[in-house]
Design an enzyme around this catalytic site. Sequence first.
Site, PDB file in Angstrom:
ATOM      1  CD  GLU A 194      50.987  56.977  21.921  1.00  0.00           C
ATOM      2  OE1 GLU A 194      51.971  55.560  22.546  1.00  0.00           O
ATOM      3  OE2 GLU A 194      50.017  56.952  21.928  1.00  0.00           O
ATOM      4  CE  LYS A 221      49.273  47.864  16.886  1.00  0.00           C
ATOM      5  NZ  LYS A 221      50.241  49.551  17.777  1.00  0.00           N
ATOM      6  CE1 TYR A 255      48.643  48.980  13.587  1.00  0.00           C
ATOM      7  CE2 TYR A 255      46.822  49.914  14.559  1.00  0.00           C
ATOM      8  CZ  TYR A 255      48.139  50.264  13.681  1.00  0.00           C
ATOM      9  OH  TYR A 255      49.542  51.103  14.343  1.00  0.00           O
ATOM     10  NE  ARG A 289      28.492  56.024   6.307  1.00  0.00           N
ATOM     11  CZ  ARG A 289      28.455  56.798   7.348  1.00  0.00           C
ATOM     12  NH1 ARG A 289      27.182  56.901   7.371  1.00  0.00           N
ATOM     13  NH2 ARG A 289      29.110  57.224   8.098  1.00  0.00           N
ATOM     14  NE  ARG A 316      49.455  46.157  21.250  1.00  0.00           N
ATOM     15  CZ  ARG A 316      50.158  46.906  21.527  1.00  0.00           C
ATOM     16  NH1 ARG A 316      50.959  48.191  21.768  1.00  0.00           N
ATOM     17  NH2 ARG A 316      50.928  46.085  19.970  1.00  0.00           N
TER      18      ARG A 316
END
Length: 284
Positions: free
Chosen positions: A179, A147, A33, A100, A52
């Site tokens: 962070e 990310k 995302y 799945r 990114r």
Amino acid sequence: MARIVYVNGAWVDETEAKVSVFDRGFLFADAIYEVTAVVGGKLVGYAGHAERLKRSLDSIGIPHPFTDESLLALHREILARNNLTDGAIYLQISRGAEDRDFFYSDDLTPTFVMFTQARPVLDNPKWKTGIAVITMPEGRWANRQIKTVQLLYSSLSKMEAKRQGADDVLFVEDGVITESGSSNAHIITKDGTLVTRALSNALLHGITRASILDVARNAQIKVEERGFTPEEALEAAEVFISSAGAFVMPVVSIDGKAIGDGKPGPMTARLRDLYIEYELAHAI
């Protein structure tokens, strides 16, 4: 008024938006995302976020379901369709949907979703008061430079901070801060040096972080990229976190102990002003 969202090539009312129950983003958090701030109807730091996004997709082998031109056009169109002036654009791209299984096909069609959130960006009340944080052991996966949507540990940690009367967390690994729950962390030493952890797989390569370091260096502020401990943060003159949503957010206490006089500091405010001035001048 319902938002208009983008789902796999279609613009639909948010109440009609659907994604397969077999989507790997839902089943395995197999998705990337990005978030881009919007101020005055313009995209803040867009180029960095777009680059990114491509790096993150490449890192886990999801093909890009866009060209550079089409991605920017989608951002502009979702702004127009929702009359968004200030807020953020979120996009999420998963590997796609199939029955799945831990193994997946090499020819899946990625699921691509975008939506907006309207909110004040340049009038954040927390900038005036600062935020309180608690420290917690780092519990996320090792590749934090990607990310991904694997945000469960961050969400649980932020909820624990809320239960303790705080606003966010600082993750600690091997005695050093990585962070915050969803932002990069920084300190200002008593001699006025900006210290932030060097880039590695241990932390997200923040677009806001990069801009802050650039404007700091241009303003002749000394910058050190290195790790720092919670103890060093507590002894610092100022502490702040940075992200596309919060920009530059002062931290005024850690684990119930005040930073300095317990109020947002002047260097943090200066860096925020410099960052906003730079980004608004380059917003598109």
